[in-house]
Write a protein that holds these residues in place. Structure first.
Motif, PDB file in Angstrom:
ATOM      1  N   ARG A 134      36.510 134.861 -17.905  1.00 31.48           N
ATOM      2  CA  ARG A 134      37.483 133.990 -17.244  1.00 31.48           C
ATOM      3  C   ARG A 134      38.621 133.631 -18.202  1.00 31.48           C
ATOM      4  O   ARG A 134      39.791 133.757 -17.871  1.00 31.48           O
ATOM      5  N   GLU A 135      38.269 133.193 -19.407  1.00 32.29           N
ATOM      6  CA  GLU A 135      39.290 132.803 -20.385  1.00 32.29           C
ATOM      7  C   GLU A 135      40.164 133.997 -20.769  1.00 32.29           C
ATOM      8  O   GLU A 135      41.368 133.867 -20.949  1.00 32.29           O
ATOM      9  N   LYS A 136      39.554 135.164 -20.854  1.00 27.55           N
ATOM     10  CA  LYS A 136      40.314 136.369 -21.195  1.00 27.55           C
ATOM     11  C   LYS A 136      41.359 136.684 -20.119  1.00 27.55           C
ATOM     12  O   LYS A 136      42.503 137.003 -20.440  1.00 27.55           O
ATOM     13  N   ARG A 137      40.971 136.578 -18.860  1.00 28.31           N
ATOM     14  CA  ARG A 137      41.924 136.824 -17.762  1.00 28.31           C
ATOM     15  C   ARG A 137      43.042 135.791 -17.768  1.00 28.31           C
ATOM     16  O   ARG A 137      44.208 136.121 -17.527  1.00 28.31           O
ATOM     17  N   LEU A 138      42.690 134.541 -18.023  1.00 30.27           N
ATOM     18  CA  LEU A 138      43.706 133.491 -18.090  1.00 30.27           C
ATOM     19  C   LEU A 138      44.693 133.762 -19.232  1.00 30.27           C
ATOM     20  O   LEU A 138      45.907 133.605 -19.064  1.00 30.27           O
ATOM     21  N   GLN A 139      44.163 134.183 -20.370  1.00 32.64           N
ATOM     22  CA  GLN A 139      45.032 134.477 -21.506  1.00 32.64           C
ATOM     23  C   GLN A 139      45.970 135.636 -21.212  1.00 32.64           C
ATOM     24  O   GLN A 139      47.146 135.590 -21.555  1.00 32.64           O
ATOM     25  N   GLU A 140      45.436 136.690 -20.605  1.00 33.76           N
ATOM     26  CA  GLU A 140      46.288 137.842 -20.281  1.00 33.76           C
ATOM     27  C   GLU A 140      47.438 137.430 -19.378  1.00 33.76           C
ATOM     28  O   GLU A 140      48.577 137.853 -19.576  1.00 33.76           O
ATOM     29  N   ALA A 141      47.141 136.600 -18.388  1.00 36.54           N
ATOM     30  CA  ALA A 141      48.190 136.116 -17.491  1.00 36.54           C
ATOM     31  C   ALA A 141      49.193 135.250 -18.249  1.00 36.54           C
ATOM     32  O   ALA A 141      50.410 135.378 -18.070  1.00 36.54           O
ATOM     33  N   ALA A 142      48.685 134.376 -19.106  1.00 40.37           N
ATOM     34  CA  ALA A 142      49.563 133.510 -19.889  1.00 40.37           C
ATOM     35  C   ALA A 142      50.435 134.330 -20.833  1.00 40.37           C
ATOM     36  O   ALA A 142      51.645 134.074 -20.959  1.00 40.37           O
ATOM     37  N   PHE A 143      49.844 135.323 -21.491  1.00 36.78           N
ATOM     38  CA  PHE A 143      50.608 136.181 -22.404  1.00 36.78           C
ATOM     39  C   PHE A 143      51.759 136.853 -21.668  1.00 36.78           C
ATOM     40  O   PHE A 143      52.876 136.934 -22.178  1.00 36.78           O
ATOM     41  N   GLU A 144      51.474 137.349 -20.467  1.00 39.88           N
ATOM     42  CA  GLU A 144      52.510 138.043 -19.682  1.00 39.88           C
ATOM     43  C   GLU A 144      53.677 137.108 -19.394  1.00 39.88           C
ATOM     44  O   GLU A 144      54.843 137.463 -19.603  1.00 39.88           O
ATOM     45  N   VAL A 145      53.381 135.894 -18.931  1.00 41.20           N
ATOM     46  CA  VAL A 145      54.439 134.929 -18.618  1.00 41.20           C
ATOM     47  C   VAL A 145      55.218 134.563 -19.882  1.00 41.20           C
ATOM     48  O   VAL A 145      56.450 134.507 -19.876  1.00 41.20           O
TER      49      VAL A 145
END
Length: 192
Positions: A98-109
């Motif tokens: 879950r945290e990994k997916r959140l980070q990937e999304a945050a990194f993209e933004v």
């Protein structure tokens, strides 16, 4: 493949002839003159040091002092990261899915919205100037990739302690509130 050997191999391939000569000179107290005369590469030098148990994956102080003496701070940094990552790569220190997916999304933004001031953000996250300079050098003309690599470096360095909330807090502390808001909005749209 042994990660420590891979690290030594990458070091040896980056040495200039002058640096290799300096390393051989600095190893005179550890390796006999005859053996040193036969050394033609950093890999051969490291092989001897490994055989004599002067260096090992859990014994890097001599290697670190060698790299400092030839003024290769970039390699000293890589060595320190290797030592730290020995713990980071432990299974109980990995990010949950879950945290990994959140980070990937945050990194993209963040990569799409933070511009030239990205260094302020990365410094706030705790990366050193040497790390930042190494990333910039590797991605000279690509601002997006410089920021993306810096965020990945932070993620590797922090391990399971790398949290999206830290990213948002760092953005807000650097007055990048609009980007922080966009990250929060993006995370709300994810159903994780």
């Amino acid at each position: 493949m042994d990660p420590f050997l891979a690290l030594l191999h990458s070091f040896s391939s980056s040495f200039s002839d002058d640096e290799l000569s300096s390393l051989k000179f600095l190893c005179r107290g550890k390796i006999g003159k005859r053996k040193l005369e036969c050394v033609q590469s950093g890999g051969e030098l490291f092989s001897i040091l490994l055989e004599q148990q002067v260096i090992a994956s859990n014994k890097v102080s001599f290697l670190e002092s060698l790299l400092k003496n030839i003024k290769r701070e970039d390699l000293v940094l890589q060595l320190k990261q290797f030592v730290e990552e020995g713990e980071v790569n432990a299974p109980d220190d990995q990010l949950d899915v879950r945290e990994k997916r959140l980070q990937e999304a945050a990194f993209e933004v963040i990569c799409e919205n933070v511009g030239r001031d990205w260094r302020m953000l990365i410094r706030k996250l705790g990366l050193s100037e040497v790390q930042i300079d190494r990333i910039v050098e590797a991605n000279r003309y690509n601002l997006y990739e410089q920021l993306a690599q810096s965020l990945r470096e932070w993620q590797k360095w922090k391990g399971k302690d790398a949290k999206v909330t830290d990213l948002i807090q760092a953005l807000r502390s650097r007055y990048m509130n609009l980007v922080a808001d966009k990250v929060e909005q993006k995370l709300l749209t994810l159903n994780v």
